[in-house]
Structures are given as structure tokens and as C-alpha cells.
Design an enzyme around this catalytic site. Structure first.
Site, PDB file in Angstrom:
ATOM      1  N   HIS A 188       5.802   0.890   7.950  1.00  0.00           N
ATOM      2  CA  HIS A 188       5.266   1.974   7.131  1.00  0.00           C
ATOM      3  C   HIS A 188       5.458   3.253   7.945  1.00  0.00           C
ATOM      4  O   HIS A 188       5.388   3.219   9.174  1.00  0.00           O
ATOM      5  CB  HIS A 188       3.783   1.687   6.903  1.00  0.00           C
ATOM      6  CG  HIS A 188       3.051   2.629   5.996  1.00  0.00           C
ATOM      7  ND1 HIS A 188       2.705   3.907   6.369  1.00  0.00           N
ATOM      8  CD2 HIS A 188       2.565   2.467   4.737  1.00  0.00           C
ATOM      9  CE1 HIS A 188       2.041   4.486   5.380  1.00  0.00           C
ATOM     10  NE2 HIS A 188       1.949   3.636   4.375  1.00  0.00           N
ATOM     11  N   ASP A 217      -0.502  -3.019  13.286  1.00  0.00           N
ATOM     12  CA  ASP A 217      -0.869  -2.256  12.093  1.00  0.00           C
ATOM     13  C   ASP A 217      -1.385  -3.276  11.081  1.00  0.00           C
ATOM     14  O   ASP A 217      -0.609  -3.991  10.451  1.00  0.00           O
ATOM     15  CB  ASP A 217       0.369  -1.506  11.573  1.00  0.00           C
ATOM     16  CG  ASP A 217       0.131  -0.869  10.212  1.00  0.00           C
ATOM     17  OD1 ASP A 217      -0.937  -1.074   9.611  1.00  0.00           O
ATOM     18  OD2 ASP A 217       1.057  -0.178   9.736  1.00  0.00           O
ATOM     19  N   GLN A 235      -2.195  -4.109   5.938  1.00  0.00           N
ATOM     20  CA  GLN A 235      -1.976  -5.131   4.908  1.00  0.00           C
ATOM     21  C   GLN A 235      -2.487  -6.499   5.316  1.00  0.00           C
ATOM     22  O   GLN A 235      -2.736  -7.338   4.459  1.00  0.00           O
ATOM     23  CB  GLN A 235      -0.482  -5.240   4.561  1.00  0.00           C
ATOM     24  CG  GLN A 235       0.099  -4.011   3.910  1.00  0.00           C
ATOM     25  CD  GLN A 235      -0.580  -3.638   2.596  1.00  0.00           C
ATOM     26  OE1 GLN A 235      -1.091  -4.504   1.883  1.00  0.00           O
ATOM     27  NE2 GLN A 235      -0.600  -2.360   2.280  1.00  0.00           N
ATOM     28  N   LYS A 269      -8.329  -0.682   1.683  1.00  0.00           N
ATOM     29  CA  LYS A 269      -7.484  -1.825   1.343  1.00  0.00           C
ATOM     30  C   LYS A 269      -8.232  -3.144   1.535  1.00  0.00           C
ATOM     31  O   LYS A 269      -7.674  -4.223   1.391  1.00  0.00           O
ATOM     32  CB  LYS A 269      -6.198  -1.799   2.181  1.00  0.00           C
ATOM     33  CG  LYS A 269      -5.296  -0.619   1.811  1.00  0.00           C
ATOM     34  CD  LYS A 269      -4.046  -0.541   2.657  1.00  0.00           C
ATOM     35  CE  LYS A 269      -3.192   0.653   2.208  1.00  0.00           C
ATOM     36  NZ  LYS A 269      -2.002   0.835   3.039  1.00  0.00           N
ATOM     37  N   CYS A 302       6.407   4.412   1.272  1.00  0.00           N
ATOM     38  CA  CYS A 302       6.224   4.995   2.612  1.00  0.00           C
ATOM     39  C   CYS A 302       7.035   4.228   3.646  1.00  0.00           C
ATOM     40  O   CYS A 302       6.572   3.991   4.776  1.00  0.00           O
ATOM     41  CB  CYS A 302       4.762   5.036   3.033  1.00  0.00           C
ATOM     42  SG  CYS A 302       3.730   6.018   1.960  1.00  0.00           S
TER      43      CYS A 302
HETATM   44  C1  LIG Z   1      -1.440   1.715   3.769  1.00  0.00           C
HETATM   45  C2  LIG Z   1      -0.741   1.437   5.037  1.00  0.00           C
HETATM   46  C3  LIG Z   1      -0.831   2.303   6.136  1.00  0.00           C
HETATM   47  C4  LIG Z   1      -1.575   3.601   6.053  1.00  0.00           C
HETATM   48  O1  LIG Z   1      -2.901   3.419   5.672  1.00  0.00           O
HETATM   49  P1  LIG Z   1      -3.791   4.676   5.233  1.00  0.00           P
HETATM   50  O2  LIG Z   1      -4.972   4.051   4.578  1.00  0.00           O
HETATM   51  O3  LIG Z   1      -2.957   5.472   4.289  1.00  0.00           O
HETATM   52  O4  LIG Z   1      -4.134   5.418   6.474  1.00  0.00           O
HETATM   53  C5  LIG Z   1      -0.185   1.953   7.292  1.00  0.00           C
HETATM   54  N1  LIG Z   1       0.506   0.818   7.404  1.00  0.00           N
HETATM   55  C6  LIG Z   1       0.622  -0.044   6.379  1.00  0.00           C
HETATM   56  C7  LIG Z   1       1.386  -1.327   6.573  1.00  0.00           C
HETATM   57  C8  LIG Z   1       0.013   0.237   5.166  1.00  0.00           C
HETATM   58  O5  LIG Z   1       0.118  -0.620   4.154  1.00  0.00           O
END
Ligand SMILES: *Cc1c(COP(=O)(O)O)cnc(C)c1O
Length: 406
Positions: free
Chosen positions: A122, A200, A203, A226, A364
Site C-alpha cells: 500500500h 503493516d 488488513q 478496519k 493505493c
Molecule cells: C488501509 C491500509 C493502510 C492505510 O490505513 P489508514 O487507515 O488509511 O491509515 C495501509 N496499509 C494497508 C495494507 C491498508 O489496507
């Protein structure tokens, strides 16, 4: 205990609403999940029962607000199997958590140090490290993926060297759904040196059991929204001995110990990395979401979600003109696709007219789209409350869209 998806759905008020005159079929959970009533109640409860600033003592409301706020931190701590509350830092979300880490990293890196990421990042887990490299003269190395969207572990391993200082990768890809073997990847990094590892988890957190001690990473970041929580709140978990060495980021109230007109000294973790009045309601809401999620039968949820995904992928592979993008063996509930002769944006628009919410575009992840040779995709992303009936409705809507567009 048998899992009843309708009982689960009934706890999410928005799922029984209509969109464009049609029952809502919400398939955009990788962008944000819907919220259970208990989470909404926790937000309302804070504002109606104990709204006050935290850590400023002096009166009963502030004490109660602080108690709920810090309880939420403890809920997250237990949820991630962290060992110390100092390790749980509130941020605005994943993006801010990564920026917090990048800010410190840019001060710690030296010229020709190396950072390793993957081709499936992302933007938040890529541009941040690009900036850290730019500030320090470090180099960014990118581990390849296969055409099906799986990480090339051999290539990943070959990028690790004594110059590697930092390695970042997603628990799961938001664009493709690929679930990465994060524990094995972390072990691979750690067996070769002392590079720090960041996951990260934006997800991963709502689809996988996350035990930061078992993973062995140094940082794990996720967003509340999320994970059935509110927007504007997220978590950076960091290993205590690493966070202790991390430079302060933002300065201001909450994070200081003493101040005179020329100098200041810093407070203790976690507050040292939480400048200013925090998102108190957001943290309390996230705490409630985490408590609620923890009470679910996790194995049953995973089983249910993977059955719905399998069903969707099977219908997708039989749908005339559909190409699935991202067919890794291990996936969370994401199905990215293209339909011959149609533009993803047009598909999304016509689906929306029928009450079906999906996401279209580059997700993104522009470099990933380029790597896969696509401009963007249509993406269906599942959560625990989606059903095979949702998938049937999706494909009915897709058939209609296809007829209209081709
Ligand atoms: C959504 C997402 C982000 C960013 O999250 P935010 O809530 O917009 O700060 C980063 N990495 C992954 C894999 C995502 O799905």
C-alpha cells in the site's frame, strides 16, 4: 457451537439499511468495516457519561474518561498478546503509525543502509520509507512477487544483507488479498542480522489471529476502522526496548515531563509518543470493538469467511470474461478482478445502483498495479458478516453491468 451469520449481522445496524432503493450489499471491507452497535454505544457512552480530557485528574469525569481510555489500551494489549502497556501507542491509524516509525528511522539510518519492502505495498507502507531513504541516503530494495501475487521468498531472502536496517511488509495485501507468511519472513530477517521488522497489519488484524510475540516483529501497525472500530484511531505496537530508543516525533502537551522556556524533557512511554489530547472517544470505541471481536468464535469466523471467499472465487473463475487478479494460495477475503470490455469504474457505478458496494481503482497501490500490468481493478473485500447470498447478489449485479456495458 454453530456459527450463525444472521445473528452476527443483526449486531451491525447499517447492514439492514438500503442504498439506492436496494438492500445494501457491503463488499468494501478492506477500505473500512461496518460497526457493531456495542462500538457505537461505547462512543455515545463516553460523550454522554464522562466526556472530559484524560490524564488531567482533578475531577470525577476526567478520572472516568482516563479509566475507559486506559482500559481500551489494555484491551488492545491483550488482543495482540503484547507484554507491556507502554508498547501500545495510539495513533490516527496505520498511516500515522508508519509515519511515526519513519520519522525516527530517518534519523537513525545512514547513507547506504538498506530498507527492504515488497512489490505489494500500500502507498502508506512505501512512500513513508521512500521519504526516510531520501532524508538519510539509505536505499530501498523491493522484493518481487509472482504473477499470482505471492511473495518470491527466495528473492526476499536474497535482498537481506548486513546493510539491511529495516524491513517492512504487509500482513495481507489490500489489493490482492495475499496473506504473507509474516512469522517466517520475520525469522528470516532476524536470522541474518539485527534489522528491525515492521508489519503493516491494516488488513491482517481483522482476519488473522495476531500474536506479536509469536510473530517476533518489532512493530505492528493497524487502523481501528478496519477492525469494526471508529475512524481516526489506530495503533502502533512496538517492542518496548525498541520504542525506548525511538526519537520523539510530535511535541506538545501529554508527552513532556518538564519544560522551561529553553528546554523540555520527555515523559514516559507510551505518552512520549502521543503528543496532544488524544482521540479519547476513538480509543474507547476501538477498545469496545476489540472486546467484542475477542468474544467471537474466531475459528468459526475464519472458516465462514474463507468459505464465502472460495464461493466468490469459484463463481468468478466461471464468469464469462472475468479475469481474477491475485490468486495466491493463502488469501484473506479479497477478490480483485477485471471484466473484458468494461472499465472497473463503470462496473462499480452500475453495481452501486443495485445496492452493491465495491471498490475500484488502484487501491493505493500504483506500483503493484503497474507490476501486474493493469491500470486498476474492481475489488470485492469481505468481512465476517458477508454471506454467500451477498456473493449471489454481486454476480447478478455483475451480469447486469456486463450486459449494459458490452
Ligand atoms: C488501509 C491500509 C493502510 C492505510 O490505513 P489508514 O487507515 O488509511 O491509515 C495501509 N496499509 C494497508 C495494507 C491498508 O489496507
Amino acid at each position: 457451537m454453530s456459527f450463525d451469520v444472521q445473528t452476527l449481522r443483526a449486531q451491525f445496524p447499517i447492514l439492514s439499511t438500503q442504498v439506492n432503493g436496494k438492500p445494501l450489499i457491503y463488499l468494501d471491507n478492506a477500505a473500512t468495516t461496518q460497526k457493531p452497535q456495542v462500538m457505537i454505544d461505547a462512543l455515545v457512552g463516553f460523550y454522554t457519561q464522562c466526556n472530559a480530557n484524560v490524564h488531567r485528574g482533578a475531577h470525577a469525569l476526567s478520572d472516568e474518561a482516563t479509566r475507559r481510555f486506559e482500559n481500551a489500551r489494555n484491551s488492545v494489549l491483550t488482543f495482540m498478546n503484547a507484554t507491556r502497556r507502554e508498547e501500545v501507542i495510539w495513533t490516527k491509524g496505520t498511516t500515522e503509525a508508519l509515519n511515526l516509525v519513519a520519522n525516527g528511522l530517518s534519523k537513525k539510518l545512514e547513507k547506504n543502509d538498506e530498507i527492504v519492502v515488497t512489490e505489494m505495498e500500500h502507498h502508506a507502507n512505501l512512500v513513508t520509507w521512500q521519504q526516510a531513504c531520501e532524508a538519510s541516503g539509505a536505499l530501498l530494495k523491493v522484493a518481487r512477487i509472482s504473477d499470482s501475487g505471492e511473495l518470491d521468498m527466495e528473492h526476499f531472502e536474497s535482498l537481506l544483507s548486513e546493510r539491511t536496517r529495516f524491513v517492512a511488509f504487509p500482513h495481507a495485501s489490500n489489493a490482492l488479498g495475499t496473506l504473507n507468511p509474516i512469522t517466517a519472513m520475520t525469522a528470516m530477517v532476524k536470522s541474518r542480522g539485527d534489522a528491525l521488522v515492521l508489519v503493516d497489519g491494516a488488513q491482517g488484524i481483522a482476519h488473522c489471529e495476531v500474536d506479536v510475540q509469536a510473530i517476533g516483529c518489532d512493530f505492528y501497525a493497524f487502523s481501528g476502522h478496519k477492525l469494526f472500530g471508529p475512524t481516526g484511531i489506530g495503533v502502533l505496537w512496538g517492542r518496548y526496548d525498541v520504542l525506548e530508543t525511538w526519537p520523539v516525533w510530535q511535541t506538545g502537551g501529554e508527552m513532556i515531563s518538564t519544560v522551561d522556556y529553553q528546554h523540555a524533557t520527555w515523559g514516559e512511554l507510551p505518552y512520549r509518543l502521543e503528543a496532544g489530547t488524544p482521540n479519547i472517544a476513538g480509543a474507547i470505541g476501538l477498545g469496545a470493538a476489540v472486546e467484542w471481536f475477542t468474544k467471537q468464535d474466531f475459528a468459526a469466523l475464519r472458516q465462514h469467511e474463507s468459505e464465502v471467499l472460495k464461493y466468490a472465487m469459484e463463481l468468478g473463475s466461471e464468469f464469462p470474461g472475468m479475469t481474477l487478479v491475485g490468486t495466491a494460495r493463502e488469501k484473506v477475503g479479497v477478490m480483485s478482478f477485471l471484466v473484458d470490455g468494461t472499465h472497473p469504474g463503470d462496473l462499480g457505478f452500475i453495481l452501486d445502483q443495485q445496492g452493491v458496494a465495491i471498490r475500484t481503482g488502484d487501491h493505493c497501490a500504483q506500483p503493484l498495479m503497474k507490476r501486474l500490468g493493469v491500470g486498476g481493478t474492481a475489488r470485492v473485500s469481505l468481512s465476517i458478516y458477508n454471506t454467500v447470498e451477498d456473493i449471489d447478489a454481486l454476480f447478478v449485479a455483475l451480469k447486469k453491468a456486463q450486459q449494459m456495458l458490452t
